[in-house]
Write a protein that holds these residues in place. Structure first.
Motif, PDB file in Angstrom:
ATOM      1  N   GLU A 185       1.072  -1.252  -0.460  1.00 37.22           N
ATOM      2  CA  GLU A 185      -0.066  -0.010  -0.195  1.00 37.22           C
ATOM      3  C   GLU A 185       0.607   0.978   0.314  1.00 37.22           C
ATOM      4  OE1 GLU A 185      -2.134  -0.523   3.206  1.00 37.22           O
ATOM      5  OE2 GLU A 185      -3.727  -2.137   2.894  1.00 37.22           O
ATOM      6  N   MET A 199       2.611  10.476   4.974  1.00 33.42           N
ATOM      7  CA  MET A 199       3.157   9.039   4.460  1.00 33.42           C
ATOM      8  C   MET A 199       4.180   8.750   5.255  1.00 33.42           C
ATOM      9  SD  MET A 199       4.236   7.188   1.113  1.00 33.42           S
ATOM     10  CE  MET A 199       5.378   7.931   0.484  1.00 33.42           C
ATOM     11  N   HIS A 254       1.501  10.389  -5.478  1.00 33.19           N
ATOM     12  CA  HIS A 254       1.696  11.219  -4.300  1.00 33.19           C
ATOM     13  C   HIS A 254       3.155  11.887  -5.583  1.00 33.19           C
ATOM     14  CE1 HIS A 254      -0.900  11.157  -1.990  1.00 33.19           C
ATOM     15  NE2 HIS A 254       0.196  10.597  -0.299  1.00 33.19           N
ATOM     16  N   GLU A 303       0.845   4.073  -3.123  1.00 29.07           N
ATOM     17  CA  GLU A 303       0.577   5.737  -2.430  1.00 29.07           C
ATOM     18  C   GLU A 303       1.789   6.450  -2.926  1.00 29.07           C
ATOM     19  OE1 GLU A 303      -0.478   8.113   2.142  1.00 29.07           O
ATOM     20  OE2 GLU A 303       0.069   6.137   1.475  1.00 29.07           O
TER      21      GLU A 303
END
Length: 592
Positions: A108, A219, A116, A112
């Motif tokens: 994951e 993150m 970004h 992500e």
């Protein structure tokens, strides 16, 4: 403190840093995975170690685990097995709570991060496009301004020249005006593009990039928090099993504290006690006085009748050689043909008895002991017989339980024929009845032997002075035995019955390397504790309380050779007589 404002121009470095963070997380996952493999390997080794030292079922080793020390060791092995199970729990929890969870989280996280930085590159590409448009508009405005200046200069030159026609001057004037108009349009376009670029650039560095970098920062911070939580879980997984491991160690300590040396010593006594008492003191015999080799037969008969006196006999004896051991022969024997002596040997019943006993001794040495445990001392035989009776009773109870269950099933079938055929269980019921009857007969047989042992054993202070070690040596020394028999249920010692009648064989000069040159001398006396019917070759009958001469002591086979008179001698069970050896008789052995 925001990456969007502080690190607005560090897009590439942030991309490298976040990739390094993911690599660290994957390295930690690999570390935990290897830790789980180590835990599984350790648990497997502990289980194999515990299994290796576990006693084998239905073996002699299993019987040794009745002592408190070996029971404690067995408890330690079981606890080590549970201890290994806790290491398996550690491995399973780390795999599910850390390795599995972090592996999914890394996937994951990669998605992500990719999203970004894709948005960041897209914003950079957009601002670069705006910058290129601004540069193109600026160059166009510059070019138009220069062309407008050249057109103006050309018009002024044409207007000042008197040789140029009015039409050419007008054309130059129109061209200059056109160029000025184009320059004005380019100027307006450049101004608009510049304003647009400044607006885009402001949004890029103060809105878009900060937002993207903030998401990347969030993150990365979640990744750091997650790896910290995983490390905490790593410790908690170990901490959760500490109480159970502590209980395992406590049980091992408890088992160790249960070791009782006194109890183990008592178990050794119960396991090896024969029931005999040690031999008494040996009297001093004065060799300076003339010694009587034997006494009159009448005196022996008198002592045998009342059974009260226990005379001591001194004799100059010579030890009997073991069978099959060579010795020097007399001149007469050396001259006698070997074939003649061998034929005489083979027709001698005591020798036949010797070979039969030797055959039986070999079978005992190979582990095929008699069914009634007659090769054991009285106390050990009593225990073995009682144990056998208990086992048979348990088997009978099991068979009876099965019979009762089948009887109930048959009743159900009779009442409800649709559930089954009642006749189908009759055969099994008959088999169970036969099995129960056979087991009961076995119980009666062993109970008879048990009653015989318990009934014939004298009180402890009157037991024969025998060494229990002689009975332990029966199986190993049976090859050297020439008179070993099996005790039958009726109390007598029997062997394979010969079709020939019992006969007394007088002493001869025959030796053939197996017997003595002359009749064996007496080495002591003995008192019969029980009546023995010597019905087989090589044995002799005795009555309870009878006094007899000992000419050969027990060699570890359970038999003693005695003599009543010059013509009557033979073997009797050692447990049936109480032996009194002369102190100084050659070949006599003191029981230790």
């Amino acid at each position: 403190m925001s990456w969007g404002t502080e690190l607005w121009d560090q897009f590439d470095n942030l991309e490298k840093h976040t990739q390094w963070g993911i690599d660290v997380l994957e390295k930690y996952i690999k570390f935990v995975k290897e830790r789980t493999e180590i835990e599984l390997g350790y648990a497997k080794q502990l289980r194999n170690l515990s299994k290796k030292y576990q006693p084998k079922k239905n073996s002699k080793e299993e019987e040794e685990y009745r002592y408190t020390s070996t029971k404690a060791f067995l408890a330690t092995l079981n606890e080590m097995n549970d201890y290994a199970g806790q290491h398996e729990v550690i491995s399973e929890n780390m795999t599910s709570l850390i390795t599995g969870e972090l592996t999914r989280y890394v996937q994951e996280l990669k998605q992500e991060r990719k999203s970004h930085f894709h948005d960041g590159r897209k914003a950079q590409q957009h601002i670069e496009t705006c910058w290129k448009q601004l540069e193109a508009s600026k160059r166009r405005f510059e070019r138009d301004c220069k062309e407008a200046d050249r057109a103006q200069q050309y018009f002024e030159k044409m207007d000042a020249d008197i040789n140029v026609t009015k039409a050419d001057v007008e054309k130059a004037r129109q061209q200059a005006q056109l160029r000025h108009q184009m320059a004005e349009d380019s100027k307006a376009e450049y101004s608009s593009t510049l304003q647009k670029f400044n607006s885009e650039q402001h949004d890029h560095y103060y809105t878009h990039i900060p937002n993207i970098f903030q998401k990347i920062q969030d993150m990365e911070e979640r990744r750091i928090v997650r790896i910290g939580e995983s490390m905490k879980t790593f410790a908690e997984v170990d901490r959760q099993v500490i109480p159970i491991i502590g209980k395992c160690l406590d049980e091992i300590t408890k088992a160790a504290e249960s070791v009782d040396h006194k109890s183990d010593s008592q178990m050794v006594i119960e396991a090896f006690k024969s029931g005999f008492e040690p031999p008494g003191d040996i009297d001093f015999e004065d060799f300076t006085q003339p010694m009587k080799r034997t006494i009159s037969e009448s005196s022996l008969s008198n002592s045998r009748g009342d059974g009260k006196s226990e005379p001591k006999f001194g004799s100059k004896s010579k030890g009997k050689l073991w069978p099959f051991i060579k010795k020097n022969k007399s001149p007469k024997q050396q001259k006698e043909p070997l074939s003649h002596r061998f034929n005489e040997f083979m027709t001698s019943k005591p020798k036949i008895h010797c070979f039969r006993s030797l055959k039986r001794g070999l079978s005992l040495k190979l582990g095929a002991g008699p069914e009634d445990f007659s090769n054991l001392p009285p106390e050990q035989r009593r225990k073995k017989l009682q144990q056998k009776v208990d086992e048979l009773n348990k088997d009978i109870q099991k068979e009876m339980d099965q019979r009762d269950a089948l009887t109930k099933m048959k009743d159900v079938y009779i009442k409800n024929p649709q559930m089954g055929d009642a006749a189908s269980v009759d055969h099994r019921l008959a088999e169970l009845g036969q099995n129960i009857e056979k087991l009961r007969l076995e119980v009666q047989k062993f109970e008879g032997w048990l009653a015989e042992v318990e009934g014939r054993l004298p009180p402890r202070n009157e037991q024969a002075r025998r060494q229990s070690g002689l009975y332990e040596a029966q199986n190993t020394s049976a090859v050297n035995s020439c008179a070993q028999d099996r005790e039958s249920p009726d109390g007598s010692y029997t062997e394979e019955q010969s079709q020939e009648t019992e006969m007394k064989v007088p002493a001869t000069d025959f030796d053939d390397e197996f017997d003595d040159e002359e009749p064996l001398p007496t080495i002591g006396t003995c008192k019969a504790l029980y009546t023995f019917e010597g019905q087989n070759e090589g044995t002799i009958s005795v009555a309870e309380g009878e006094m007899l001469y000992v000419i050969e002591e027990d060699k570890g086979d359970g038999w003693t050779r005695i003599r009543r008179n010059e013509d009557e001698e033979g073997y009797v069970p050692t447990s049936y007589v109480e032996v009194y050896l002369d102190k100084n008789a050659k070949g006599a052995m003191t029981y230790i």
